[in-house]
Write a protein that holds these residues in place. Structure first.
Motif, PDB file in Angstrom:
ATOM      1  N   TYR A  62      -8.926 -50.360  17.838  1.00 13.39           N
ATOM      2  CA  TYR A  62      -8.979 -50.036  19.267  1.00 13.39           C
ATOM      3  C   TYR A  62      -7.596 -50.090  19.910  1.00 13.39           C
ATOM      4  CZ  TYR A  62     -10.882 -49.703  23.961  1.00 13.39           C
ATOM      5  OH  TYR A  62     -11.197 -49.279  25.243  1.00 13.39           O
ATOM      6  N   ARG A 111      -9.403 -53.086  27.066  1.00 14.11           N
ATOM      7  CA  ARG A 111      -8.837 -51.919  27.742  1.00 14.11           C
ATOM      8  C   ARG A 111      -8.255 -52.295  29.101  1.00 14.11           C
ATOM      9  NH1 ARG A 111     -13.055 -47.690  29.886  1.00 14.11           N
ATOM     10  NH2 ARG A 111     -13.183 -49.335  31.449  1.00 14.11           N
ATOM     11  N   ASN A 139     -15.054 -46.481  22.936  1.00 16.30           N
ATOM     12  CA  ASN A 139     -15.793 -47.725  23.154  1.00 16.30           C
ATOM     13  C   ASN A 139     -17.198 -47.644  22.554  1.00 16.30           C
ATOM     14  OD1 ASN A 139     -13.577 -48.584  24.544  1.00 16.30           O
ATOM     15  ND2 ASN A 139     -14.609 -48.951  26.472  1.00 16.30           N
ATOM     16  N   TRP A 140     -17.891 -46.560  22.884  1.00 19.90           N
ATOM     17  CA  TRP A 140     -19.264 -46.403  22.399  1.00 19.90           C
ATOM     18  C   TRP A 140     -19.306 -46.250  20.882  1.00 19.90           C
ATOM     19  CZ3 TRP A 140     -23.854 -47.362  24.397  1.00 19.90           C
ATOM     20  CH2 TRP A 140     -23.976 -47.466  25.780  1.00 19.90           C
ATOM     21  N   LYS A 187     -14.122 -53.214  26.642  1.00 14.13           N
ATOM     22  CA  LYS A 187     -13.760 -52.957  28.044  1.00 14.13           C
ATOM     23  C   LYS A 187     -12.751 -53.983  28.533  1.00 14.13           C
ATOM     24  CE  LYS A 187     -15.726 -52.294  32.662  1.00 14.13           C
ATOM     25  NZ  LYS A 187     -16.970 -52.306  33.482  1.00 14.13           N
ATOM     26  N   TYR A 210      -9.670 -41.547  30.338  1.00 14.83           N
ATOM     27  CA  TYR A 210     -10.779 -42.489  30.338  1.00 14.83           C
ATOM     28  C   TYR A 210     -11.983 -41.962  29.551  1.00 14.83           C
ATOM     29  CZ  TYR A 210      -8.525 -45.539  33.745  1.00 14.83           C
ATOM     30  OH  TYR A 210      -7.675 -46.409  34.369  1.00 14.83           O
ATOM     31  N   HIS A 211     -12.145 -40.644  29.521  1.00 18.39           N
ATOM     32  CA  HIS A 211     -13.261 -40.072  28.764  1.00 18.39           C
ATOM     33  C   HIS A 211     -13.104 -40.388  27.274  1.00 18.39           C
ATOM     34  CE1 HIS A 211     -16.393 -37.300  27.515  1.00 18.39           C
ATOM     35  NE2 HIS A 211     -15.537 -36.736  26.671  1.00 18.39           N
ATOM     36  N   LEU A 215     -19.287 -53.484  23.691  1.00 13.12           N
ATOM     37  CA  LEU A 215     -18.857 -52.683  24.841  1.00 13.12           C
ATOM     38  C   LEU A 215     -18.101 -53.549  25.851  1.00 13.12           C
ATOM     39  CD1 LEU A 215     -22.011 -50.454  25.436  1.00 13.12           C
ATOM     40  CD2 LEU A 215     -19.753 -49.661  24.732  1.00 13.12           C
ATOM     41  N   LYS A 217     -13.757 -44.116  26.761  1.00 12.68           N
ATOM     42  CA  LYS A 217     -15.185 -44.430  26.858  1.00 12.68           C
ATOM     43  C   LYS A 217     -15.912 -44.006  25.588  1.00 12.68           C
ATOM     44  CE  LYS A 217     -19.203 -43.810  29.868  1.00 12.68           C
ATOM     45  NZ  LYS A 217     -19.712 -43.158  31.110  1.00 12.68           N
TER      46      LYS A 217
END
Length: 222
Positions: A175, A79, A101-102, A76, A94-95, A72, A98
């Motif tokens: 990513y 990003r 990411n998870w 981050k 961003y949602h 994470l 996120k």
């Protein structure tokens, strides 16, 4: 309006597919687990199976938590650097980032933790429960027990670290593909200074950011 409804339907469909796949995987895993318990119990080696299971859990669970948290933080950092360096007129979702990411952190952490637990459980037991022979080899001066109980673990650990680096290199590429889809760079064009000399462009920025991400992956997992 139709676009929003279509997007919602697509999202619901994806969630349903993921849940169905998760249920199927869980069912097959549970079936295999019960079969192993019954078989080992039938032949009188249930304690062996439970020893392996507990050892794998002791390795996998802490690793999974640690690698997920590191993942994470790593994503981050990627990003943040990408958003700062890449110019784009698109608004950032961003949602979605996120969620990505998870998902990537949990998936990569789970894969690496499983591989290490599966490959290292037996070698780890030998390593941490080794008994010295009080007899050294004449070439390197190591106790003979080192070659019987510890060397295999060190070699296996080295192989798993290499595999982990490969996994996170793949995560980095995936990513950046997600970042490109969420925040597409403006048309690549060179910027010039007052004297007309080329200074920087988005291609340079993306290349620098990708190199930075690769260096961070090596620092974290290399």
């Amino acid at each position: 309006m139709k676009t929003e409804n279509t997007a919602k339907k697509n999202t619901k469909t994806k969630i349903i597919i993921i849940l169905v796949l998760a249920l199927l995987l869980g069912f097959f895993a549970l079936t295999t687990f019960i079969t192993d318990i019954l078989w080992f119990g039938e032949v009188g080696y249930l304690s062996v199976f439970l020893t392996r299971l507990m050892t794998e859990l002791e390795i996998a669970l802490p690793l999974f938590v640690i690698l997920t948290l590191i993942g994470l933080l790593y994503l981050k950092a990627l990003r943040t650097g990408y958003i700062k360096r890449i110019e784009s007129d698109e608004e950032i979702n961003y949602h979605k980032l996120k969620l990505a990411n998870w998902c990537l952190s949990l998936l990569s952490g789970g894969v690496v933790a499983y591989m290490m637990a599966d490959k290292l459980w037996f070698e780890g037991l030998k390593f941490f429960n080794s008994t010295p022979f009080n007899l050294t080899d004449p070439l390197f001066g190591n106790d003979i027990s080192f070659y019987l109980f510890k060397l295999d673990f060190i070699q296996a650990l080295n192989e798993q670290i290499i595999s982990m680096v490969i996994v996170y290199a793949i995560v980095t590429v995936v990513y950046y593909m997600i970042l490109l889809s969420v925040r597409t760079p403006n048309v690549i064009e060179e910027k010039t200074d007052e004297d007309g000399n080329a200074t920087y462009n988005n291609a340079d920025a993306f290349q620098d950011e990708f190199n930075k991400g690769t260096a961070q992956a090596q620092a974290f997992f290399g």
